[in-house]
Design a protein around this motif. Structure first.
Motif, PDB file in Angstrom:
ATOM      1  N   UNK A  80       0.845  -1.343   0.180  1.00 22.53           N
ATOM      2  CA  UNK A  80      -0.249   0.172   0.090  1.00 22.53           C
ATOM      3  C   UNK A  80       0.826   1.328  -0.109  1.00 22.53           C
ATOM      4  N   UNK A  81       0.293   2.408  -0.503  1.00 21.09           N
ATOM      5  CA  UNK A  81       0.936   3.616  -0.310  1.00 21.09           C
ATOM      6  C   UNK A  81      -0.028   4.612   0.050  1.00 21.09           C
ATOM      7  N   UNK A  82       0.026   4.940   1.614  1.00 21.54           N
ATOM      8  CA  UNK A  82      -0.964   5.969   2.071  1.00 21.54           C
ATOM      9  C   UNK A  82      -0.610   7.224   1.744  1.00 21.54           C
ATOM     10  N   UNK A  83      -1.207   8.187   1.167  1.00 24.28           N
ATOM     11  CA  UNK A  83      -0.858   9.601   0.569  1.00 24.28           C
ATOM     12  C   UNK A  83      -1.597  10.642   1.396  1.00 24.28           C
ATOM     13  N   UNK A  84      -1.098  11.142   2.011  1.00 22.77           N
ATOM     14  CA  UNK A  84      -1.834  12.477   2.922  1.00 22.77           C
ATOM     15  C   UNK A  84      -1.068  13.799   2.587  1.00 22.77           C
ATOM     16  N   UNK A  85      -1.896  14.780   2.860  1.00 21.98           N
ATOM     17  CA  UNK A  85      -1.598  16.240   2.529  1.00 21.98           C
ATOM     18  C   UNK A  85      -1.385  16.511   1.130  1.00 21.98           C
ATOM     19  N   UNK A  86      -1.823  15.862   0.034  1.00 24.01           N
ATOM     20  CA  UNK A  86      -1.588  15.761  -1.327  1.00 24.01           C
ATOM     21  C   UNK A  86      -1.646  17.252  -1.968  1.00 24.01           C
ATOM     22  N   UNK A  87      -0.484  17.435  -2.873  1.00 22.70           N
ATOM     23  CA  UNK A  87      -0.419  18.745  -3.467  1.00 22.70           C
ATOM     24  C   UNK A  87      -0.548  18.203  -4.818  1.00 22.70           C
ATOM     25  N   UNK A  88      -0.794  19.651  -5.681  1.00 25.33           N
ATOM     26  CA  UNK A  88      -1.013  19.712  -7.040  1.00 25.33           C
ATOM     27  C   UNK A  88       0.271  18.799  -7.678  1.00 25.33           C
ATOM     28  N   UNK A  89       1.370  19.026  -7.241  1.00 23.50           N
ATOM     29  CA  UNK A  89       2.722  18.567  -7.872  1.00 23.50           C
ATOM     30  C   UNK A  89       2.477  16.770  -7.826  1.00 23.50           C
ATOM     31  N   UNK A  90       1.753  16.250  -6.795  1.00 26.04           N
ATOM     32  CA  UNK A  90       1.706  14.858  -6.843  1.00 26.04           C
ATOM     33  C   UNK A  90       0.858  14.520  -7.878  1.00 26.04           C
ATOM     34  N   UNK A  91       0.253  15.223  -8.844  1.00 32.38           N
ATOM     35  CA  UNK A  91      -0.458  14.669 -10.031  1.00 32.38           C
ATOM     36  C   UNK A  91       0.342  13.707 -10.758  1.00 32.38           C
ATOM     37  N   UNK A  92       0.013  12.379 -11.061  1.00 33.43           N
ATOM     38  CA  UNK A  92       0.796  11.441 -12.083  1.00 33.43           C
ATOM     39  C   UNK A  92       0.218  10.278 -11.969  1.00 33.43           C
ATOM     40  N   UNK A  93       0.471   9.413 -12.886  1.00 39.27           N
ATOM     41  CA  UNK A  93       0.349   7.990 -12.842  1.00 39.27           C
ATOM     42  C   UNK A  93       1.330   7.390 -11.939  1.00 39.27           C
ATOM     43  N   UNK A  94       0.610   6.516 -10.962  1.00 39.76           N
ATOM     44  CA  UNK A  94       1.552   5.768  -9.811  1.00 39.76           C
ATOM     45  C   UNK A  94       1.791   4.355 -10.282  1.00 39.76           C
ATOM     46  N   UNK A  95       3.020   3.828 -10.240  1.00 40.01           N
ATOM     47  CA  UNK A  95       3.256   2.611 -10.495  1.00 40.01           C
ATOM     48  C   UNK A  95       3.771   1.876  -9.396  1.00 40.01           C
ATOM     49  N   UNK A  96       3.706   0.485  -9.125  1.00 41.81           N
ATOM     50  CA  UNK A  96       4.415  -0.515  -8.381  1.00 41.81           C
ATOM     51  C   UNK A  96       5.216  -1.458  -9.149  1.00 41.81           C
ATOM     52  N   UNK A  97       6.324  -1.568  -8.679  1.00 42.22           N
ATOM     53  CA  UNK A  97       7.061  -2.755  -9.238  1.00 42.22           C
ATOM     54  C   UNK A  97       7.870  -3.574  -8.290  1.00 42.22           C
ATOM     55  N   UNK A  98       8.373  -4.631  -8.632  1.00 42.74           N
ATOM     56  CA  UNK A  98       9.192  -5.419  -7.863  1.00 42.74           C
ATOM     57  C   UNK A  98      10.737  -5.254  -8.348  1.00 42.74           C
ATOM     58  N   UNK A  99      11.525  -5.147  -6.982  1.00 39.35           N
ATOM     59  CA  UNK A  99      12.860  -5.144  -7.339  1.00 39.35           C
ATOM     60  C   UNK A  99      13.717  -6.641  -7.858  1.00 39.35           C
ATOM     61  N   UNK A 100      13.869  -6.970  -9.057  1.00 37.69           N
ATOM     62  CA  UNK A 100      14.319  -8.235  -9.231  1.00 37.69           C
ATOM     63  C   UNK A 100      15.895  -8.546  -9.079  1.00 37.69           C
ATOM     64  N   UNK A 101      16.513  -7.523  -8.458  1.00 38.36           N
ATOM     65  CA  UNK A 101      18.001  -7.634  -8.220  1.00 38.36           C
ATOM     66  C   UNK A 101      18.345  -7.784  -6.715  1.00 38.36           C
ATOM     67  N   UNK A 102      17.468  -7.007  -5.956  1.00 40.88           N
ATOM     68  CA  UNK A 102      18.016  -6.782  -4.697  1.00 40.88           C
ATOM     69  C   UNK A 102      16.482  -7.041  -3.697  1.00 40.88           C
TER      70      UNK A 102
END
Length: 127
Positions: A80-102
């Motif tokens: 999960x990613x809990x996002x509080x106190x959001x700002x206009x500059x947080x506007x984006x597409x958010x992605x998650x991914x797995x670290x396959x090296x570490x």
């Protein structure tokens, strides 16, 4: 098929909150560091947070530190990613991914180390 599915995005006013979910299918998250990234229009994808496996240590970029919180639910194979106190500059597409090296990410999520990208979820912060 190995993939992530992100959800929880939407339109929120400045100062509001959202909780993003990242569910893995086809593999278990237990042994991987998991990162959250975001990409705003016309900008490069940036790593903003990650959580290591085993000790669940976390990292946050300066742009989100103190406002966002990452957490892992092993039973649900979800991060999960809990996002509080959001700002206009947080506007984006958010992605998650797995670290396959570490399995750990003390220095933050490095883009080329990550794989199994989902389709992302749009977050728009606007009044």
């Amino acid at each position: 098929q190995v993939q992530f599915v992100e959800s929880g995005g939407g339109l929120v006013q400045p100062g509001g909150s959202l909780r993003l979910s990242c569910v893995a299918s086809g593999f278990t998250l237990d042994y991987y560091a998991i990162g959250w990234f975001r990409q705003a229009p016309g900008k490069e994808r940036e790593g903003i947070s990650c959580i290591s496996s085993s000790d669940d240590s976390t990292y946050y970029s300066d742009s989100v530190k103190g406002r966002f919180a990452i957490a892992r639910d092993y039973a649900k194979n979800t991060v999960y990613l809990q996002m509080n106190s959001l700002k206009p500059e947080d506007t984006a597409v958010y992605y998650c991914a797995a670290n396959i090296m570490r399995s750990r990410c003390p220095g933050g999520p490095v883009l080329h180390e990550y794989s199994h990208w989902g389709q992302g979820t749009q977050v728009t912060v606007s009044s």
